[in-house]
Design an enzyme around this catalytic site. Structure first.
Site, PDB file in Angstrom:
ATOM      1  N   GLY A   1       0.798  -1.047  -0.118  1.00  0.00           N
ATOM      2  CA  GLY A   1      -0.030   0.036   0.058  1.00  0.00           C
ATOM      3  C   GLY A   1       0.791   1.241   0.086  1.00  0.00           C
TER       4      GLY A   1
ATOM      5  N   SER B   1       0.932   5.077   0.148  1.00  0.00           N
ATOM      6  CA  SER B   1       0.140   6.263   0.552  1.00  0.00           C
ATOM      7  C   SER B   1       0.643   7.572   0.070  1.00  0.00           C
ATOM      8  CB  SER B   1      -0.013   6.414   1.990  1.00  0.00           C
ATOM      9  OG  SER B   1       1.530   6.560   2.285  1.00  0.00           O
ATOM     10  N   GLY B   2       1.948   7.604  -0.398  1.00  0.00           N
ATOM     11  CA  GLY B   2       2.465   8.781  -0.941  1.00  0.00           C
ATOM     12  C   GLY B   2       3.327   9.312   0.216  1.00  0.00           C
ATOM     13  N   GLY B   3       3.446   8.689   1.226  1.00  0.00           N
ATOM     14  CA  GLY B   3       4.593   9.013   2.326  1.00  0.00           C
ATOM     15  C   GLY B   3       5.885   8.224   2.413  1.00  0.00           C
ATOM     16  N   VAL B   4       6.756   8.661   3.443  1.00  0.00           N
ATOM     17  CA  VAL B   4       8.143   8.037   3.360  1.00  0.00           C
ATOM     18  C   VAL B   4       8.007   6.654   3.816  1.00  0.00           C
ATOM     19  CG1 VAL B   4       8.612   8.915   5.620  1.00  0.00           C
ATOM     20  CG2 VAL B   4      10.430   8.522   3.879  1.00  0.00           C
ATOM     21  N   ASP B   5       7.204   6.416   4.687  1.00  0.00           N
ATOM     22  CA  ASP B   5       7.248   4.866   5.347  1.00  0.00           C
ATOM     23  C   ASP B   5       6.874   3.895   4.282  1.00  0.00           C
ATOM     24  OD1 ASP B   5       8.023   6.009   7.704  1.00  0.00           O
ATOM     25  OD2 ASP B   5       5.805   6.441   8.432  1.00  0.00           O
ATOM     26  N   SER B   6       5.933   3.976   3.536  1.00  0.00           N
ATOM     27  CA  SER B   6       5.351   3.060   2.599  1.00  0.00           C
ATOM     28  C   SER B   6       6.118   2.934   1.372  1.00  0.00           C
ATOM     29  CB  SER B   6       4.119   3.380   2.200  1.00  0.00           C
ATOM     30  OG  SER B   6       3.843   4.715   1.510  1.00  0.00           O
TER      31      SER B   6
ATOM     32  N   CYS C   1     -10.866   2.026   9.645  1.00  0.00           N
ATOM     33  CA  CYS C   1     -10.313   2.035   7.962  1.00  0.00           C
ATOM     34  C   CYS C   1      -9.295   1.054   7.804  1.00  0.00           C
ATOM     35  CB  CYS C   1      -9.419   3.411   7.888  1.00  0.00           C
ATOM     36  SG  CYS C   1      -8.820   3.589   6.192  1.00  0.00           S
TER      37      CYS C   1
ATOM     38  N   GLY D   1       3.235   0.249   5.394  1.00  0.00           N
ATOM     39  CA  GLY D   1       4.419   1.301   6.302  1.00  0.00           C
ATOM     40  C   GLY D   1       4.266   1.277   7.569  1.00  0.00           C
TER      41      GLY D   1
ATOM     42  N   CYS E   1      -8.570  12.576   8.266  1.00  0.00           N
ATOM     43  CA  CYS E   1      -8.275  12.715   6.618  1.00  0.00           C
ATOM     44  C   CYS E   1      -9.340  13.677   6.324  1.00  0.00           C
ATOM     45  CB  CYS E   1      -8.236  11.458   5.855  1.00  0.00           C
ATOM     46  SG  CYS E   1      -9.531  10.399   5.731  1.00  0.00           S
TER      47      CYS E   1
END
Length: 387
Positions: free
Chosen positions: A8, A10-15, A99, A124, A205
């Site tokens: 998955g 998400s657009g973040g650094v972790d994923s 979610c 992530g 969100c």
């Protein structure tokens, strides 16, 4: 055994770093971006578009394919509608847990495994299982355990506590043994420095940067009622709707010696009982009724002493753990209904939130809080409470 993995993104650094680590370990990686909410700001820009652009940037840098899947309708029906219904009856829900339960570890999980024919999913999240970050220790007949990760500050097992254990058996958490600082260092090394400058997403969100009270007014009609002092039973102010307030919240009532905080809600009479002083005993509880328990062990209550499960409890992600004893409610309709007795009373335990249970090393499960008995109340026997 697990060669094809859908992560998955998400657009973040972790994923993004999770996807990088999967590639480094030789997996065939597919990125999936989930659109769960369509919301536009005052300039007409969708708040999810920036995340999608960042997800595309990450996948292009890493050389992996990115698919998009739209769960806006399902998120509205399974998460947001439940969120509104809870607020209307005076509860305070946790959309992040819902979610994960209904979207990421149900719809996405099934789509990745059965539609896209992957062997497993990855996220992530800062979490860990006994099968290892990449399921390298997978055992067909062994119980899955959700473990506390290396980064105990970022530990996200709280938000995973409502998912079904069978999904964990095919879920990888590549960040299990990393600190957040190490993840950012890795991101820079693999050319994803742009994502390290991105602010972490916090809050709901669908609320974004708006004031929550103004947001909720768009969906739930205001119904004025009274603030009543729980100690004196005197009306001390007025509110515009029970749904705008949560347990423990300061009321901002004027001309009183001590500030008032929400202690209880009487939905039937549309009354909010408030307590004077931040540490008023009326704000504390040591006994909780909870329902719909979800256990990661198939025999959680078989490992008890005289039917009492001893473990640790929290109802907010950042709060310290408190020792507790858990009993099954013998007269309840469901065996998943529980009584939780805390060794130490806690402030502002909130119906609608989740009681999440831990051992020294594991998140062992959770249950939804129905009510919390006031520490100041007269003692009652367990038999009375159960009935």
């Amino acid at each position: 055994m697990f060669r094809k993995v859908a992560v998955g993104i998400s657009g973040g650094v972790d994923s993004a770093v999770s996807a990088f680590l999967l590639k480094e370990h030789g997996y065939e990686v597919l990125g999936v971006f989930m659109r769960n909410w369509d919301e536009f700001d005052e300039l007409g820009r969708c708040s999810g578009e920036k995340d999608l652009l960042d997800a595309e940037y990450a996948c292009n840098k890493l050389g992996i394919e990115l698919k998009q899947v739209n769960y806006v309708k399902q998120y509205w029906n399974s998460v947001f509608t439940s969120f509104l219904e809870d607020y209307e009856i005076g509860l305070t829900p946790n959309p992040d847990i819902l979610c994960n339960k209904h979207i990421k570890f149900d719809l996405f999980y099934n789509y990745a495994l059965y539609n896209l024919q992957n062997n497993a999913i990855a996220t992530g999240h800062y979490a860990k299982t006994n099968f290892g970050p990449f399921l390298e220790k997978y055992q067909q007949n062994e119980d899955i355990r959700l473990l506390i990760p290396k980064d105990t500050f970022k530990d996200q097992t709280f938000f995973l506590s409502g998912i079904k254990r069978h999904t964990l058996r095919r879920t990888m958490f590549p960040l299990a043994n990393f600190l957040k600082a190490e993840v950012k260092e890795l991101a820079i090394k693999c050319g994803l420095e742009r994502l390290t400058q991105k602010k972490e997403s916090t809050g709901l969100c669908f609320v974004g940067k708006r004031d929550f009270k103004e947001f909720i007014k768009e969906y739930i009609k205001s119904k004025p009622g009274d603030f009543v002092d729980i100690d004196t039973n005197l009306v001390v102010g007025h509110h515009e709707g029970i749904h705008q307030w949560t347990i423990g919240q300061r009321c901002r009532l004027h001309s009183f010696l001590k500030p008032y905080y929400v202690a209880q809600k009487d939905v039937t009479n549309n009354t909010i009982y408030v307590a004077a002083g931040h540490e008023n005993p009326a704000l504390y509880s040591n006994q909780i009724i909870a329902s719909n328990a979800n256990w990661f062990s198939s025999n959680a209550f078989e490992q008890t002493i005289n039917g009492v499960l001893k473990c640790r409890f929290r109802f907010q992600h950042t709060k310290p753990l408190v020792n507790c004893s858990i009993y099954r409610r013998q007269s309840a309709k469901s065996a998943q209904d529980l009584i939780i007795e805390l060794d130490k009373p806690l402030r502002a335990i909130t119906p609608g939130q989740y009681a999440v249970f831990y051992s020294d090393t594991d998140c062992i499960g959770s249950a939804r809080i129905l009510s919390a008995r006031n520490f100041k109340a007269k003692p009652q026997t367990r038999e009375i409470m159960e009935n």
